[in-house]
Each structure stands twice: as structure tokens, then as C-alpha cells.
Design an enzyme around this catalytic site. Structure first.
Site, mmCIF file in Angstrom:
data_model
loop_
_atom_site.group_PDB
_atom_site.id
_atom_site.type_symbol
_atom_site.label_atom_id
_atom_site.label_comp_id
_atom_site.label_asym_id
_atom_site.label_seq_id
_atom_site.Cartn_x
_atom_site.Cartn_y
_atom_site.Cartn_z
ATOM 1 C CD GLU A 115 45.857 40.987 42.717
ATOM 2 O OE1 GLU A 115 45.269 41.959 42.203
ATOM 3 O OE2 GLU A 115 45.350 40.288 43.616
ATOM 4 C CE LYS A 190 42.089 42.945 40.488
ATOM 5 N NZ LYS A 190 42.723 43.044 41.827
ATOM 6 C CB CYS A 227 42.733 39.264 42.008
ATOM 7 S SG CYS A 227 42.301 39.081 43.765
#
Length: 363
Positions: A115, A190, A227
Site C-alpha cells: 500500500e 480503497k 488494506c
């Protein structure tokens, strides 16, 4: 502690280790890949760990094996966080370029970085303006240009998680996908943003607005669950419904949050959805000056891969840069799906109706 896996090797005899591996990793043997001598030399010179494992599928009559190698890179930053941004980023480029070269020499065809790999994870500082020059366009920013050349040179699909600045100046936590010819394929933003402790990502950018894209690359159907999205089981599910065979989970997670279940969530997702999951976590310590205060964050690496049947590799070290090479047979996805029948018994219509009505009752 370098890694959980090394503790086991050092303290269990051969028979006990074999039994532990069967229960914990899903198989007695890790099926290590024999790596080239040059790979070991380069890893030693570059001060990064390299490990290789394989997952086989059963032989079929009508389908040929669908084998490819995946690469996961975990790394630390190179320069202190108060150095010029351009120098910080270039130093990381230099390091990563060498590791990607090693991955290419081992025939890695799809590679994923961690990330926001181009920068320190400054989101714990509460500052924004100081770091804004790390944000870049997805399709033609500095990191994409850098990786497009390597992707084309090595005929490798590369996933590049970055801090994106769009045409309107908004920031996004984004994963760029570059194909084996060096073309920009697209991106995923994300979906789920944390607001945990000092990591308040909602102060920097908004939740993703691109849904759950699956990229049909030359080598396989891939997706990226960035994540914090790994904590949401429906996030994993949607990538499966859209046809993913491999889902990468690039992360930047500190020991104070989530290390106890780092090895569980992506593994459970592989079992539930019958695809390969690839978990990549940042490593190293990053120190920031915030007014008169110092903020220090240490990441625990431990990147690993899980197969659709729940078997997993050992993890990379907790405290060192690393390249994990995993050879997979994508035929295993359908084989396990047919064998276990989770999709057939999923009852998605029932759950969709319950969610839509929002009429769940609690004691």
C-alpha cells in the site's frame, strides 16, 4: 523476532514440525521452489529476504495446467521522512527496481507492491499539505511511468498502490494495474477507510467509488482489496462474484493493530471464495516530526499467500525487506469450488433480501 516461522523451525523437532505444518499451514511440506543462485546473491547484496513456494492442482483430462508465478514485495522506506520528497521517492524507485529485476529473473508474471509503496505512510501525522506532492495521477504519474517501463521490459503485470490525485484535485488511496505490455489497464480505489487511533484516513480522502473491478490480464483474473478492506467479508465476496482468481491485499499495518489476525482474514477469504489471496504488508520503522512531537510507526511485514483450499505459505520476515515468489495453478480455483460446493449452498438471495429489508433483530 525475525518471523513466527523461524521460531517454529528452531524449537520443534522434525516430526513435530511436520505435524504442526499439517494443522497450521494446511500441508506437511511447504513445497519450496528452488531459486536460482543469482537470486540468492542479489537478495544478499540488496539486503532483502527472498522465498519461493508452490501450490499444485490435480491433473485434469480436458484442461491443461494453468501455472504462473506471483510476486509480492514488502519493503521499508529508504531516506528519513524529512528529506526532499523527490529524493525519498527516487530512493524507493531505485530499491524496488532491483527487486523487480530479481522477480523477473524467476519468471514472476504478476507482481504486487505494498500500500502506497512510493512514500512513507504519513497518514498518522494529521498533516496534509506537507505531503501533498506524493499524490500523483493514476494513469501517468511518476510511479506509473516508472513501472510501465519495467512491466513492458519483463512482460509482467504490476499492481501499484499509490496516493492518487485526480483531475479535480481529490485524493484517493488507489491501486493502479499495468499490463504486461506496459499499458495502464485501470485502477481500484480503497473501499473501506479506517479511523483507528492516529490513522484517520477519512481526513485525507474518500471511500472508493469504483466498486469491485476485476482485471482480465493475460495471465489471470485479478483484483485488489486494499488494506482495511480485508476486515469486510462482503468486500472479498464481491471480487469473487465478479470472477477474480487472485485477490491481492496490499497493506500498511502496524503491530498495535491487527497483527493477531493478519494471518486469518485473507486466509478465510481464500477459503470462502475459492481464489488465491496475496497479503502484502509494509515493513520497517518510520519516524515523523509533528510540531514538537515525534511519531514513530513500525510495521510487521509477514507477507504470505493462501490457496483456495486454505493452505498457506510461511510469511516473509517481520523486520526485513522481502520478495515472496509463489507458483500457483489457477485450475485449483474451480477444483475446490466444485469439491466444496460453497457457491452452490451460499443462499445469497436470502442474505440480499435480509440486508435490503434491514430487519435483523437482536436479543
Amino acid at each position: 523476532m525475525n518471523s513466527f516461522d523461524n521460531i517454529l523451525k528452531d524449537h520443534l523437532n522434525k516430526a513435530h514440525l511436520k505435524q504442526f505444518n499439517k494443522i497450521y499451514y494446511g500441508r506437511e511440506d511447504h513445497c519450496e521452489i528452488k531459486l536460482k543462485k543469482s537470486t540468492k546473491t542479489e537478495s544478499k547484496n540488496g539486503n532483502f529476504e527472498v522465498a519461493g513456494y508452490s501450490f499444485a492442482a490435480a491433473k485434469e483430462e480436458l484442461r491443461k495446467p494453468n501455472i504462473l508465478r506471483l510476486g509480492l514485495i514488502q519493503h521499508s522506506i529508504v531516506l528519513p521522512t524529512d528529506e526532499p520528497i523527490k529524493d525519498q521517492r527516487q530512493a524507493i524507485f531505485n530499491k524496488i527496481g532491483k527487486i523487480i529485476k530479481v522477480a523477473a529473473s524467476e519468471d514472476v508474471r504478476i507482481l504486487c507492491l505494498q500500500e502506497t509503496w512510493t512514500m512513507p505512510f504519513f497518514l498518522c501525522t494529521g498533516e496534509k499539505k506537507k505531503w501533498e506532492e506524493f499524490a500523483e495521477p493514476a494513469s501517468d504519474g511518476p510511479s506509473t511511468i516508472f513501472l510501465r517501463e519495467l512491466a513492458k521490459k519483463y512482460e509482467m503485470v504490476i499492481i501499484s498502490p499509490i496516493l492518487e490525485r485526480d483531475e479535480n484535485g481529490k485524493w484517493w488511496n488507489t491501486a493502479v494495474v499495468i499490463d504486461e505490455e506496459g499499458n495502464y489497464m485501470g485502477k481500484h480505489r480503497k473501499n473501506h477507510l479506517p479511523s483507528v487511533g492516529s490513522f484517520s484516513e477519512t481526513s485525507y480522502y474518500e471511500p472508493g467509488n469504483l466498486g469491485h473491478p476485476v482485471f482480465c490480464t493475460k495471465y489471470g483474473k485479478i483484483a485488489v482489496n486494499i488494506c482495511y478492506g480485508r476486515h469486510q467479508s462482503l468486500n472479498w465476496l464481491m471480487f469473487a462474484l465478479n470472477g477474480a482468481q487472485i485477490v491481492f491485499n496490499p497493506a500498511a499495518t502496524i503491530a498495535e493493530f491487527g497483527e493477531t489476525f493478519w494471518g486469518i482474514e485473507a486466509r478465510a477469504a481464500a477459503v470462502a471464495n475459492h481464489y488465491f489471496t496475496c497479503s502484502i504488508n509494509r515493513v520497517g520503522t518510520e519516524e515523523f516530526s509533528v510540531k514538537k512531537d515525534k511519531r514513530v510507526r513500525t510495521y510487521y511485514g509477514s507477507s504470505y499467500v493462501t490457496a483456495p483450499d486454505g493452505c498457506r505459505t510461511p510469511g516473509l520476515p517481520k523486520d526485513k525487506d522481502g520478495l515472496l515468489i509463489v507458483e500457483v495453478d489457477l485450475n485449483l480455483c474451480r477444483q475446490i469450488k466444485d469439491q466444496w460446493g460453497f457457491n452452490m449452498t451460499a443462499r445469497l438471495d436470502m442474505y440480499a433480501e435480509g440486508i435490503a429489508k434491514n430487519n435483523m433483530k437482536y436479543c
